[in-house]
Motif scaffolding. Sequence first.
Motif, mmCIF file in Angstrom:
data_model
loop_
_atom_site.group_PDB
_atom_site.id
_atom_site.type_symbol
_atom_site.label_atom_id
_atom_site.label_comp_id
_atom_site.label_asym_id
_atom_site.label_seq_id
_atom_site.Cartn_x
_atom_site.Cartn_y
_atom_site.Cartn_z
ATOM 1 N N ALA A 58 3.795 30.309 16.961
ATOM 2 C CA ALA A 58 5.026 30.069 16.204
ATOM 3 C C ALA A 58 5.160 31.069 15.055
ATOM 4 N N PHE A 59 4.071 31.335 14.323
ATOM 5 C CA PHE A 59 4.131 32.301 13.225
ATOM 6 C C PHE A 59 4.355 33.714 13.758
ATOM 7 N N TYR A 60 3.753 34.039 14.887
ATOM 8 C CA TYR A 60 3.993 35.350 15.498
ATOM 9 C C TYR A 60 5.470 35.506 15.850
ATOM 10 N N ALA A 61 6.028 34.480 16.503
ATOM 11 C CA ALA A 61 7.442 34.551 16.891
ATOM 12 C C ALA A 61 8.341 34.591 15.670
ATOM 13 N N GLY A 62 7.989 33.833 14.620
ATOM 14 C CA GLY A 62 8.812 33.831 13.414
ATOM 15 C C GLY A 62 8.841 35.186 12.737
ATOM 16 N N ALA A 63 7.656 35.786 12.550
ATOM 17 C CA ALA A 63 7.609 37.109 11.914
ATOM 18 C C ALA A 63 8.328 38.156 12.759
ATOM 19 N N TYR A 64 8.136 38.109 14.061
ATOM 20 C CA TYR A 64 8.800 39.077 14.948
ATOM 21 C C TYR A 64 10.321 38.915 14.888
ATOM 22 N N ALA A 65 10.790 37.671 14.935
ATOM 23 C CA ALA A 65 12.243 37.437 14.929
ATOM 24 C C ALA A 65 12.859 37.838 13.596
ATOM 25 N N PHE A 66 12.207 37.489 12.482
ATOM 26 C CA PHE A 66 12.787 37.783 11.173
ATOM 27 C C PHE A 66 12.884 39.294 10.944
ATOM 28 N N LEU A 67 11.883 40.055 11.365
ATOM 29 C CA LEU A 67 11.935 41.498 11.182
ATOM 30 C C LEU A 67 12.895 42.148 12.171
ATOM 31 N N SER A 68 12.946 41.652 13.381
ATOM 32 C CA SER A 68 13.834 42.250 14.381
ATOM 33 C C SER A 68 15.299 42.017 14.038
ATOM 34 N N GLN A 69 15.609 40.843 13.517
ATOM 35 C CA GLN A 69 16.994 40.483 13.226
ATOM 36 C C GLN A 69 17.406 40.826 11.804
ATOM 37 N N GLY A 70 16.494 41.390 11.007
ATOM 38 C CA GLY A 70 16.833 41.786 9.647
ATOM 39 C C GLY A 70 16.886 40.648 8.653
ATOM 40 N N ARG A 71 16.349 39.483 9.001
ATOM 41 C CA ARG A 71 16.345 38.337 8.087
ATOM 42 C C ARG A 71 15.048 38.353 7.271
ATOM 43 N N LEU A 72 14.907 39.356 6.432
ATOM 44 C CA LEU A 72 13.651 39.556 5.719
ATOM 45 C C LEU A 72 13.394 38.485 4.668
ATOM 46 N N GLU A 73 14.460 37.895 4.113
ATOM 47 C CA GLU A 73 14.274 36.864 3.092
ATOM 48 C C GLU A 73 13.576 35.634 3.662
ATOM 49 N N TRP A 74 13.684 35.435 4.974
ATOM 50 C CA TRP A 74 13.092 34.253 5.588
ATOM 51 C C TRP A 74 11.582 34.372 5.734
ATOM 52 N N LEU A 75 11.038 35.588 5.535
ATOM 53 C CA LEU A 75 9.587 35.737 5.563
ATOM 54 C C LEU A 75 8.916 34.912 4.469
ATOM 55 N N VAL A 76 9.642 34.689 3.384
ATOM 56 C CA VAL A 76 9.091 33.890 2.283
ATOM 57 C C VAL A 76 8.728 32.490 2.763
ATOM 58 N N LEU A 77 9.520 31.936 3.681
ATOM 59 C CA LEU A 77 9.244 30.582 4.175
ATOM 60 C C LEU A 77 7.890 30.528 4.896
ATOM 61 N N LEU A 78 7.568 31.569 5.651
ATOM 62 C CA LEU A 78 6.278 31.592 6.339
ATOM 63 C C LEU A 78 5.120 31.635 5.343
#
Length: 548
Positions: A58-78
């Motif tokens: 789940a963390f792998y998919a989250g980091a990959y999706a946030f960087l691929s889609q440009g949602r960098l602010e959401w990395l803070v949630l992880l």
Amino acid sequence: MADVTQSVSVFEQVRLVAGLRWRILRNSLRKKNNRLDLIGLIFTGVFSGLLVIGLSFAFYAGAYAFLSQGRLEWLVLLFWGIFLFWQIFPVFVAGFGANFEFRTLLRFPLSLRAFYLIGLAYGFADFSALASVCWLLAMTAGATAAKPGVLPAMLLIVAIFMLLNATIERLIGSWLERLLARRRTRELFLGLFVLSMISLNFLSPLMQRYGASARPALLRLLPYFAWLPPSLAGHSLASVIRLQPTGFLLSFVPLLLYLILFSALLWRRFAAQYRGEELSETAAPTRAAVRLAKDDSPDRLSLLSPQVAAIVRKEFRYLTRNGFAYLTLLIPPLLILIFSMNFAGKHPTAGGRGVSAEMFFPGMMAYLILILMAPAYNSFAFEGRGIQTYFTAPLRFREVFLGKNLMLVSVLSVEIALSLAMLTWRVGLPSAHMLVATCAAIIFTIVGQLTVANWSSITFPRKMEFGQMRGQRQSGMAVLVAFGSQILMGGISAAILFTGNWTGNPWLPAEAFVFLAAAAIGGYFASLDALTKLAEKKKEGLIEALCR
């Protein structure tokens, strides 16, 4: 001595201590009980590892999706999720973590730096730390797969974040140890903590009612969280991806300052322990109390034999002395109130949110027995050196088990009666056949488990202390035996309860449970003599495990 003793480097000291701990572990496995304990821990670790691996994806998919889609602010949630888990979860599994026994380490000629490094390394031995490290590595892999150029910065940020979390966790644990040096203080703190954690379940109905009005206040608080370590780590990574060196420095430098500050505070705490700080509970000397004359009032336990009555009185005093266990008796009625507010009611809604009393009543009774029966599988945990008295006093172990089990059944009866009253008020009683079947199933489940629990208490004993958190865990095999027994009893009870619907005879489960309850009671009394003989055979193991 200075001429013949060579100076040893810090890393050599750490290596020697690690080698010593490995030899102690390897030599302890020569005992059968320790090998079984290790097997139980391995099985527990396998199940926990499956959870960690699943969340790693789940963390792998989250980091990959946030960087691929440009949602960098959401990395803070992880980062926030890992930070909160690392700092909060150790409180719930404190007994399963590696205990930093600094008093034992002070026997060796360690330098302060080696002492600090060993104490910090213990912070990475907890389950929460190992799981968090796996998730951070999974995030690193996901971020690298999305943007390969971010790997060096990601490794730097993750390394600092890991070290900071371990430092904070060690520091909080050391402060709590000093604050909770007194047993009564520990018990009160732990009891209130558990009750507050359970009370968090009331947040769901409260948020449903007041969530709309509370949302603006929460939004106003969000900017203040931007200067905390998880937010800084996420912002540092986002600034690297956006090629903003100024933003990276404004986030990464405060993160380093946090690490330096908490490292200095932890160094100070470990330095105090290194100098021999001793947190003692020894009471101040007082004048001896005058012994009162013997009470001639009638004995309320006169129906029991003197030996069994003495054990019951001792168990009652143990219960009232252990403030944490005393406070946790409030948990079952609270759980009934919480679950009835969220899942059931006297008038279930048409949308299916409510649960009828026919299903909710036996389900909640099974859940309460699952919680309340757990201590029975290590019933000698708090005896300590008092276990020797049982082998020197004029009594047999069947009387010891009768006294302990009678006290446990009395507590269970009071808790179940309170829970029944709460269920009647919140949900209502089920039909007569379901009520009788559930009550008979309760007797069958409790008495049936007592025999297994008594055997587990003799075979897999583990010493515990009143009010302590870290280092307080059951034997690995005792945990497996408890889970296996609960699953077996629960499976049998569930299958019998459903036979009423399958056969069309609603009273069939009640009749079956009455028969099984009678058989369980007969089997329990028949097992007492065999357990008495087993206790004599296991005498040395019991005394060794509880008197260390």
